[in-house]
Scaffold this active site. Sequence first.
Site, short mmCIF file in Angstrom:
data_model
loop_
_atom_site.label_atom_id
_atom_site.label_comp_id
_atom_site.label_asym_id
_atom_site.label_seq_id
_atom_site.Cartn_x
_atom_site.Cartn_y
_atom_site.Cartn_z
N MET A 158 -1.27 2.98 -0.85
CA MET A 158 -1.13 4.42 -1.09
C MET A 158 -2.29 5.17 -0.45
SD MET A 158 0.75 5.06 -4.72
CE MET A 158 -0.64 4.77 -5.80
N ALA A 195 -6.30 5.84 0.94
CA ALA A 195 -7.66 5.73 0.42
C ALA A 195 -8.15 4.29 0.56
CB ALA A 195 -7.73 6.20 -1.04
N HIS A 246 -9.96 0.78 1.28
CA HIS A 246 -11.30 0.26 1.05
C HIS A 246 -11.33 -1.20 1.46
CE1 HIS A 246 -9.39 -1.50 -2.46
NE2 HIS A 246 -9.15 -0.31 -2.98
N HIS A 270 -8.35 -3.44 0.70
CA HIS A 270 -7.24 -3.30 1.65
C HIS A 270 -7.58 -3.99 2.97
CE1 HIS A 270 -6.63 0.41 -0.92
NE2 HIS A 270 -5.47 -0.19 -1.03
N GLN A 306 -4.00 -9.53 -5.71
CA GLN A 306 -3.82 -10.11 -7.04
C GLN A 306 -4.47 -9.25 -8.13
OE1 GLN A 306 -5.19 -14.18 -6.80
NE2 GLN A 306 -3.47 -14.80 -5.50
N ASP A 363 -3.58 -6.34 -8.89
CA ASP A 363 -2.40 -5.82 -9.56
C ASP A 363 -1.45 -6.99 -9.86
OD1 ASP A 363 -2.97 -2.87 -9.43
OD2 ASP A 363 -3.00 -3.34 -7.29
N GLN A 371 2.16 -6.28 -11.02
CA GLN A 371 2.92 -5.74 -9.89
C GLN A 371 3.34 -6.86 -8.95
OE1 GLN A 371 1.73 -2.11 -7.49
NE2 GLN A 371 1.03 -3.70 -6.10
N LEU A 376 -12.55 -3.78 -6.58
CA LEU A 376 -12.36 -2.65 -5.68
C LEU A 376 -11.08 -1.90 -6.01
CD1 LEU A 376 -13.48 -4.10 -2.24
CD2 LEU A 376 -14.50 -2.18 -3.44
N ARG A 387 -9.62 4.24 -7.23
CA ARG A 387 -10.02 5.10 -8.34
C ARG A 387 -11.50 4.97 -8.70
NH1 ARG A 387 -4.50 3.89 -9.89
NH2 ARG A 387 -3.35 5.83 -10.16
#
Length: 333
Positions: free
Chosen positions: A27, A29, A31, A34, A149, A151, A154, A185, A188
């Site tokens: 989504m 942003a 870091h 990612h 992992q 999330d 998810q 990380l 938010r």
Amino acid sequence: MTTTLLRTAGELHARARAGRRAVVMTMGALHEGHATLIRTARGIAGPDGEVVVTVFVNPLQFGKGEDLDRYPRTLDADIELAGQSGADVVFAPSVDEVYPGGEPEVRITAGPMGERLEGSSRPGHFDGMLTVVAKLLHLTRPDLALYGQKDAQQLALIRRMVRDLNFGVEIVGVPTVREEDGLALSSRNRYLSAAERRTALALSGALFAGQDRHAAQEALLARAREVPATRARAEALSAIGESRAAADTHAVATAVPGGPAAVRAAARQVLDEAARLDPPLALDYLALVDPSDFTEIGDDFTGDAVLAVAARVGATRLIDNIPLTFGSFGAAS
């Protein structure tokens, strides 16, 4: 390397493909977490493959009162980081491209697993997440897709959807990336003040405390395979001065199998202490679950588990988890 920005599925489908296409869905942003996903995708796809990073803030995943409008949009920086990490394409579609008829009336339903933990705290979140993941898988047509992992719920639901609905794509989970102080990380994290960040460290601190307790118990139970766990043996060892062996034997003899309760207690203690900090940590849930369905495990559980936590610090809600394996002492060496 040069990274191409594409806005439509038609543009993406028109690209010539040689090797495998790997997709990392975000989504924005971006870091280092990612970046790790993108580098892993690059390694799997190889020099002949293609790495596509999607950047799409999905409105279906945000419930009432959540931070859709506040969610950071940093596309230029995202493209730069994606390129540095090995992405060939950043696919950043508009809401109209993903949902051309407005919000979809037909959606993916997460089922019972999607109503637990995060699903209970954020009703409808996982239905929206699975719906957009399904759409992005169709729009990008990858051979494999990578997810963090961090999330964990998810990731489990995406794997279940792909299996249950026969998506022809390989799902790859990538371990959580942490900052030097242990905080997982997250996009938010930038919302946290310095004081809030100090409190937020209790999330990873609780998980590490549970992990340490788990490791100690598994080591103790492993010794039980090698040391006859009888009081008589402990007393005999003490008589000949073998105090460490005697202590081990006594501990094994009095150890209560079923480490999950102790793991929960160790993690809970850290979270309880954080609730008294300024600013305080407001716990949403602490759970030790079976990753196949995210139900709580019992004290006789053996196999893989996930210790998961969610909490608010100030106005920011954070999640974290670590994997654990119970009963590994019984595995063949």
